[in-house]
Write a protein that holds these residues in place. Structure first.
Motif, PDB file in Angstrom:
ATOM      1  N   SER A   1       0.827  -1.205   0.000  1.00 50.51           N
ATOM      2  CA  SER A   1       0.000   0.000   0.000  1.00 50.51           C
ATOM      3  C   SER A   1       0.866   1.261   0.000  1.00 50.51           C
ATOM      4  CB  SER A   1      -0.929   0.002   1.204  1.00 50.51           C
ATOM      5  OG  SER A   1      -0.179   0.021   2.399  1.00 50.51           O
ATOM      6  N   ILE A   2       2.042   1.205   0.606  1.00 51.22           N
ATOM      7  CA  ILE A   2       2.945   2.355   0.574  1.00 51.22           C
ATOM      8  C   ILE A   2       3.394   2.622  -0.855  1.00 51.22           C
ATOM      9  CG2 ILE A   2       5.210   3.191   1.314  1.00 51.22           C
ATOM     10  CD1 ILE A   2       4.763   1.698   3.934  1.00 51.22           C
ATOM     11  N   LEU A   3       3.615   1.573  -1.610  1.00 51.00           N
ATOM     12  CA  LEU A   3       3.999   1.719  -3.011  1.00 51.00           C
ATOM     13  C   LEU A   3       2.879   2.361  -3.824  1.00 51.00           C
ATOM     14  CD1 LEU A   3       6.199   1.134  -5.090  1.00 51.00           C
ATOM     15  CD2 LEU A   3       5.112  -1.072  -5.479  1.00 51.00           C
ATOM     16  N   LEU A   4       1.645   1.988  -3.569  1.00 52.64           N
ATOM     17  CA  LEU A   4       0.515   2.593  -4.271  1.00 52.64           C
ATOM     18  C   LEU A   4       0.362   4.066  -3.929  1.00 52.64           C
ATOM     19  CD1 LEU A   4      -2.165  -0.221  -4.033  1.00 52.64           C
ATOM     20  CD2 LEU A   4      -0.919   0.523  -6.051  1.00 52.64           C
ATOM     21  N   VAL A   5       0.581   4.419  -2.672  1.00 53.67           N
ATOM     22  CA  VAL A   5       0.507   5.827  -2.273  1.00 53.67           C
ATOM     23  C   VAL A   5       1.630   6.619  -2.942  1.00 53.67           C
ATOM     24  CG1 VAL A   5       0.743   7.402  -0.310  1.00 53.67           C
ATOM     25  CG2 VAL A   5      -0.664   5.355  -0.111  1.00 53.67           C
ATOM     26  N   ALA A   6       2.823   6.058  -2.995  1.00 55.18           N
ATOM     27  CA  ALA A   6       3.949   6.737  -3.639  1.00 55.18           C
ATOM     28  C   ALA A   6       3.688   6.937  -5.130  1.00 55.18           C
ATOM     29  CB  ALA A   6       5.233   5.943  -3.428  1.00 55.18           C
ATOM     30  N   ILE A   7       3.132   5.940  -5.782  1.00 50.78           N
ATOM     31  CA  ILE A   7       2.802   6.071  -7.201  1.00 50.78           C
ATOM     32  C   ILE A   7       1.724   7.131  -7.403  1.00 50.78           C
ATOM     33  CG2 ILE A   7       1.737   4.863  -9.145  1.00 50.78           C
ATOM     34  CD1 ILE A   7       3.257   2.365  -8.238  1.00 50.78           C
ATOM     35  N   GLY A   8       0.764   7.186  -6.499  1.00 52.19           N
ATOM     36  CA  GLY A   8      -0.267   8.219  -6.572  1.00 52.19           C
ATOM     37  C   GLY A   8       0.323   9.621  -6.458  1.00 52.19           C
ATOM     38  N   TYR A   9       1.249   9.797  -5.518  1.00 49.53           N
ATOM     39  CA  TYR A   9       1.910  11.096  -5.386  1.00 49.53           C
ATOM     40  C   TYR A   9       2.702  11.443  -6.648  1.00 49.53           C
ATOM     41  CZ  TYR A   9       0.853  11.972  -0.491  1.00 49.53           C
ATOM     42  OH  TYR A   9       0.219  12.264   0.679  1.00 49.53           O
ATOM     43  N   LEU A  10       3.372  10.460  -7.230  1.00 43.34           N
ATOM     44  CA  LEU A  10       4.128  10.712  -8.460  1.00 43.34           C
ATOM     45  C   LEU A  10       3.199  11.132  -9.597  1.00 43.34           C
ATOM     46  CD1 LEU A  10       6.796   7.873  -8.418  1.00 43.34           C
ATOM     47  CD2 LEU A  10       7.166  10.303  -8.139  1.00 43.34           C
ATOM     48  N   PHE A  11       2.069  10.479  -9.723  1.00 41.09           N
ATOM     49  CA  PHE A  11       1.118  10.843 -10.781  1.00 41.09           C
ATOM     50  C   PHE A  11       0.538  12.235 -10.548  1.00 41.09           C
ATOM     51  CE2 PHE A  11       0.387   6.229 -11.986  1.00 41.09           C
ATOM     52  CZ  PHE A  11       1.058   6.365 -13.192  1.00 41.09           C
ATOM     53  N   MET A  12       0.332  12.612  -9.295  1.00 38.46           N
ATOM     54  CA  MET A  12      -0.184  13.956  -9.018  1.00 38.46           C
ATOM     55  C   MET A  12       0.815  15.026  -9.429  1.00 38.46           C
ATOM     56  SD  MET A  12      -2.313  13.911  -5.481  1.00 38.46           S
ATOM     57  CE  MET A  12      -1.171  12.980  -4.498  1.00 38.46           C
ATOM     58  N   TRP A  13       2.103  14.756  -9.264  1.00 37.13           N
ATOM     59  CA  TRP A  13       3.122  15.749  -9.600  1.00 37.13           C
ATOM     60  C   TRP A  13       3.471  15.748 -11.077  1.00 37.13           C
ATOM     61  CZ3 TRP A  13       4.675  19.795  -7.037  1.00 37.13           C
ATOM     62  CH2 TRP A  13       4.444  19.840  -5.679  1.00 37.13           C
ATOM     63  N   LEU A  14       2.880  14.849 -11.854  1.00 37.34           N
ATOM     64  CA  LEU A  14       3.210  14.753 -13.274  1.00 37.34           C
ATOM     65  C   LEU A  14       2.784  16.001 -14.048  1.00 37.34           C
ATOM     66  CD1 LEU A  14       4.494  12.741 -15.189  1.00 37.34           C
ATOM     67  CD2 LEU A  14       2.225  11.876 -15.704  1.00 37.34           C
ATOM     68  N   ILE A  15       1.594  16.551 -13.774  1.00 36.74           N
ATOM     69  CA  ILE A  15       1.096  17.713 -14.509  1.00 36.74           C
ATOM     70  C   ILE A  15       1.975  18.947 -14.268  1.00 36.74           C
ATOM     71  CG2 ILE A  15      -0.836  19.322 -14.712  1.00 36.74           C
ATOM     72  CD1 ILE A  15      -2.682  16.915 -14.250  1.00 36.74           C
ATOM     73  N   PRO A  16       2.312  19.300 -13.029  1.00 35.35           N
ATOM     74  CA  PRO A  16       3.179  20.473 -12.855  1.00 35.35           C
ATOM     75  C   PRO A  16       4.578  20.289 -13.448  1.00 35.35           C
ATOM     76  CG  PRO A  16       2.129  19.933 -10.787  1.00 35.35           C
ATOM     77  CD  PRO A  16       1.811  18.836 -11.733  1.00 35.35           C
ATOM     78  N   VAL A  17       5.106  19.087 -13.379  1.00 36.21           N
ATOM     79  CA  VAL A  17       6.442  18.854 -13.936  1.00 36.21           C
ATOM     80  C   VAL A  17       6.415  19.009 -15.452  1.00 36.21           C
ATOM     81  CG1 VAL A  17       8.189  17.076 -14.329  1.00 36.21           C
ATOM     82  CG2 VAL A  17       7.282  17.441 -12.050  1.00 36.21           C
TER      83      VAL A  17
END
Length: 101
Positions: free
Chosen positions: A2-18
């Protein structure tokens, strides 16, 4: 897991600003080089090619300057959203830990 899923979610959220930041910065850099080098291209290749190069450079500068506020505001609002989400997840985990103990 579940920690991996949360980390992937955070990465996807930061994709648009990057993506917006990279697009803005690269468009501004390419536009500046294109505008300043278009007279040289015009002398070597012809006036029509030089004008086309100048037009593309100005267009790239415009795209870069239009994407810069998008990048700025998306980073600004995403930081607030991520902070709120992190606090929410932290409270949920604290409640679950109290239930387990």
């Amino acid at each position: 897991m579940s920690i991996l899923l949360v980390a992937i979610g955070y990465l996807f959220m930061w994709l648009i600003p990057v993506v917006a930041s990279v697009l803005s910065l690269s468009s501004i850099i390419v536009g500046v080089f294109s505008v300043f080098l278009s007279p040289l291209v015009g002398l070597r290749q012809g006036l029509l090619i030089g004008l086309m190069q100048l037009g593309l450079g100005v267009t790239m500068l415009g795209v870069g300057f239009l994407m810069a506020p998008v990048a700025w505001y998306s980073v600004r609002y995403l930081i607030r959203f991520v902070a709120g989400l992190t606090h929410l997840v932290g409270r949920i985990l604290k409640r679950r830990l109290k239930e387990i103990v």
